[in-house]
Write an enzyme that holds these catalytic residues in place. Structure first.
Site, PDB file in Angstrom:
ATOM      1  N   CYS A 102       0.838  -1.202   0.000  1.00  0.00           N
ATOM      2  CA  CYS A 102       0.000   0.000   0.000  1.00  0.00           C
ATOM      3  C   CYS A 102       0.870   1.250   0.000  1.00  0.00           C
ATOM      4  O   CYS A 102       1.684   1.456   0.897  1.00  0.00           O
ATOM      5  CB  CYS A 102      -0.920   0.027   1.208  1.00  0.00           C
ATOM      6  SG  CYS A 102      -1.874   1.562   1.277  1.00  0.00           S
ATOM      7  N   GLY A 205      -1.618  -5.265 -11.719  1.00  0.00           N
ATOM      8  CA  GLY A 205      -1.315  -3.941 -12.267  1.00  0.00           C
ATOM      9  C   GLY A 205      -1.749  -3.801 -13.710  1.00  0.00           C
ATOM     10  O   GLY A 205      -1.234  -4.487 -14.587  1.00  0.00           O
ATOM     11  N   ASP A 206      -2.738  -2.936 -13.946  1.00  0.00           N
ATOM     12  CA  ASP A 206      -3.145  -2.529 -15.300  1.00  0.00           C
ATOM     13  C   ASP A 206      -3.917  -3.566 -16.117  1.00  0.00           C
ATOM     14  O   ASP A 206      -4.151  -3.342 -17.299  1.00  0.00           O
ATOM     15  CB  ASP A 206      -1.934  -2.078 -16.140  1.00  0.00           C
ATOM     16  CG  ASP A 206      -1.280  -0.819 -15.587  1.00  0.00           C
ATOM     17  OD1 ASP A 206      -1.938  -0.118 -14.793  1.00  0.00           O
ATOM     18  OD2 ASP A 206      -0.131  -0.548 -15.934  1.00  0.00           O
ATOM     19  N   GLY A 228      -7.737  -5.433  -9.551  1.00  0.00           N
ATOM     20  CA  GLY A 228      -8.213  -4.484  -8.551  1.00  0.00           C
ATOM     21  C   GLY A 228      -9.165  -3.475  -9.153  1.00  0.00           C
ATOM     22  O   GLY A 228     -10.350  -3.727  -9.316  1.00  0.00           O
TER      23      GLY A 228
END
Length: 324
Positions: A102, A205-206, A228
Site C-alpha cells: 500500500c 497492475g493494469d 483491482g
C-alpha cells in the site's frame, strides 16, 4: 493446478485485489458471482485489531460462500503482526495475506505497507513473525521496490519464500509511482523464471480487459492474475477473461439491465451487512462506476446519491432500465 498450501485454485486463478473501502463482503460476493477465484478482505491494521478498533473488527467478517478467502493485515511491528495473525485465525479464513504494497502516505509513514520496502530485513522479520504465529498459509502482496533506483523484488521474493510464505503477489509498480505511469511486468517474469522460486507468483497492475490478461499470461508466465481497480463497478471482468481464455471470443458487454441488477444486489447486500444508513451512504461512490458511459446519466446519478432509503433507490434503479 495452482495451489496455495492446500487451497486448490484451478489452472489459472483470477484473484480480487484487497482494496480499502471497496473489497467488503457485498462487493466480494458480487465478484465471486462473476467468476473471481480468490477473494481478499480490505487491509486491516494490526494495531487496530489489537486495540479492538470496531472498524478493524468488522473487516474480519467473512462468509462461507466467499471461500477461498484471505484476510489481509498490515503493520510495522513484529509482535503486533504476530498477535494480529492469531486474532485473524479465530475467524478461520483460508489464508493470511500481508500487505507490503500500500503506497498511501498515512500507512507508509507508520513504517507499514510499502513503507517496509525500504528495509528488506524488517520485511523478512515481519513475515517470519506472522508465519511462525499461525497454521494458516501466509501470502504476501508487495511492489517492485521503493523507487526506480531500489527495485529489489527478486531478492525479496527469495527471502520471503525462505521464511515460509506460500504465494507472492507483485504489483508491478514502485511505491513512488503510486498508481501512475505503466506497470512493468518484466520484473515479475524475472521472479517467476528464477529457478529457486517454487511458490505461485501472481501478477497485478493494469489488467483491465481480457486481451491484455491473455497477453500478460503468455508473455510473463505468471501463475494467476490479481485484478483491482478494473473490477470496481465492473465485476463482469472475471467472467469475460475466463470466457476469452477458453474460447478466444469476447463476451458481449453487460446490458443496462445487467448493470442495474449488479448495483441493486450490491446495495441490498450492503444494507444487509452494514445496516440501511451505512449501506446507502457507502454505495453512493459506486453508482458512477456501474453506469459509466451511459448518455445523459447525470440526473439519475444525482437521484441515486441523494435518496436516503434503499427502497427508493431500488425504484430509481428500475426506472433506469425502463429509460435505457
Amino acid at each position: 493446478m495452482v495451489k496455495i498450501g492446500n487451497i486448490d485454485l484451478g489452472e489459472f486463478p483470477l484473484l480480487l485485489a484487497p482494496m480499502e473501502d471497496v473489497s467488503d463482503p457485498p462487493f466480494r460476493r458480487l465478484c465471486k458471482l462473476h467468476g473471481a477465484d480468490m477473494l481478499y478482505s480490505e487491509f486491516i491494521s494490526s494495531e487496530g485489531l489489537i486495540r479492538d478498533a470496531i472498524k478493524s473488527r468488522q473487516k474480519l467478517d467473512i462468509f462461507d460462500y466467499e471461500r477461498p478467502v484471505g484476510i489481509q493485515i498490515f503493520g510495522g511491528d513484529e509482535e503486533a503482526m504476530a498477535l494480529s495473525a492469531k486474532i485473524v485465525a479465530t475467524v478461520r479464513p483460508d489464508l493470511v495475506d500481508i500487505n507490503f504494497g500500500c503506497p498511501v502516505k498515512k500507512v507508509v509513514s507508520k513504517g507499514a505497507g510499502a513503507g517496509v520496502l525500504k528495509d528488506i530485513d524488517l520485511m523478512v522479520r515481519l513475515t517470519k513473525a506472522v508465519v511462525s504465529s499461525t497454521d494458516l498459509p501466509v501470502t504476501v502482496k508487495t511492489r517492485l521496490g521503493w523507487d526506480e533506483s531500489s527495485i529489489n523484488i527478486e531478492e525479496v521474493a527469495e527471502r520471503l519464500q525462505d521464511v515460509g510464505i506460500s504465494a507472492l503477489t507483485i504489483h508491478a509498480r514502485t511505491r513512488s509511482q503510486m498508481y501512475k505511469g505503466h506497470s512493468d511486468w518484466s520484473y515479475i517474469a524475472k521472479v517467476k523464471n528464477n529457478p529457486r522460486i517454487h511458490i505461485p507468483i501472481f501478477g497485478n497492475g493494469d489488467i483491465d480487459n481480457p486481451e491484455k490478461a491473455l497477453e500478460y499470461r503468455n508473455k510473463y508466465g505468471v501463475d494467476g492474475i490479481m485484478i483491482g481497480r478494473a473490477a470496481i463497478g465492473y465485476p463482469w471482468i472475471f467472467r469475460e477473461i475466463k470466457h476469452y481464455f477458453a474460447t478466444g471470443e469476447l463476451l458481449s458487454p453487460p446490458t443496462v439491465a445487467d448493470r442495474v441488477a449488479a448495483a441493486r444486489n450490491h446495495l441490498i447486500w450492503s444494507v444487509e451487512w452494514k445496516g440501511e444508513r451505512q449501506g446507502v451512504l457507502e454505495m453512493r461512490r459506486h453508482y458512477a462506476n456501474y453506469f459509466k458511459g451511459l448518455p445523459n446519466f447525470k440526473e439519475h446519478r444525482q437521484r441515486l446519491v441523494t435518496l436516503d432509503s434503499a427502497a427508493e433507490i431500488v425504484t430509481a434503479l428500475e426506472e433506469i432500465v425502463a429509460k435505457y
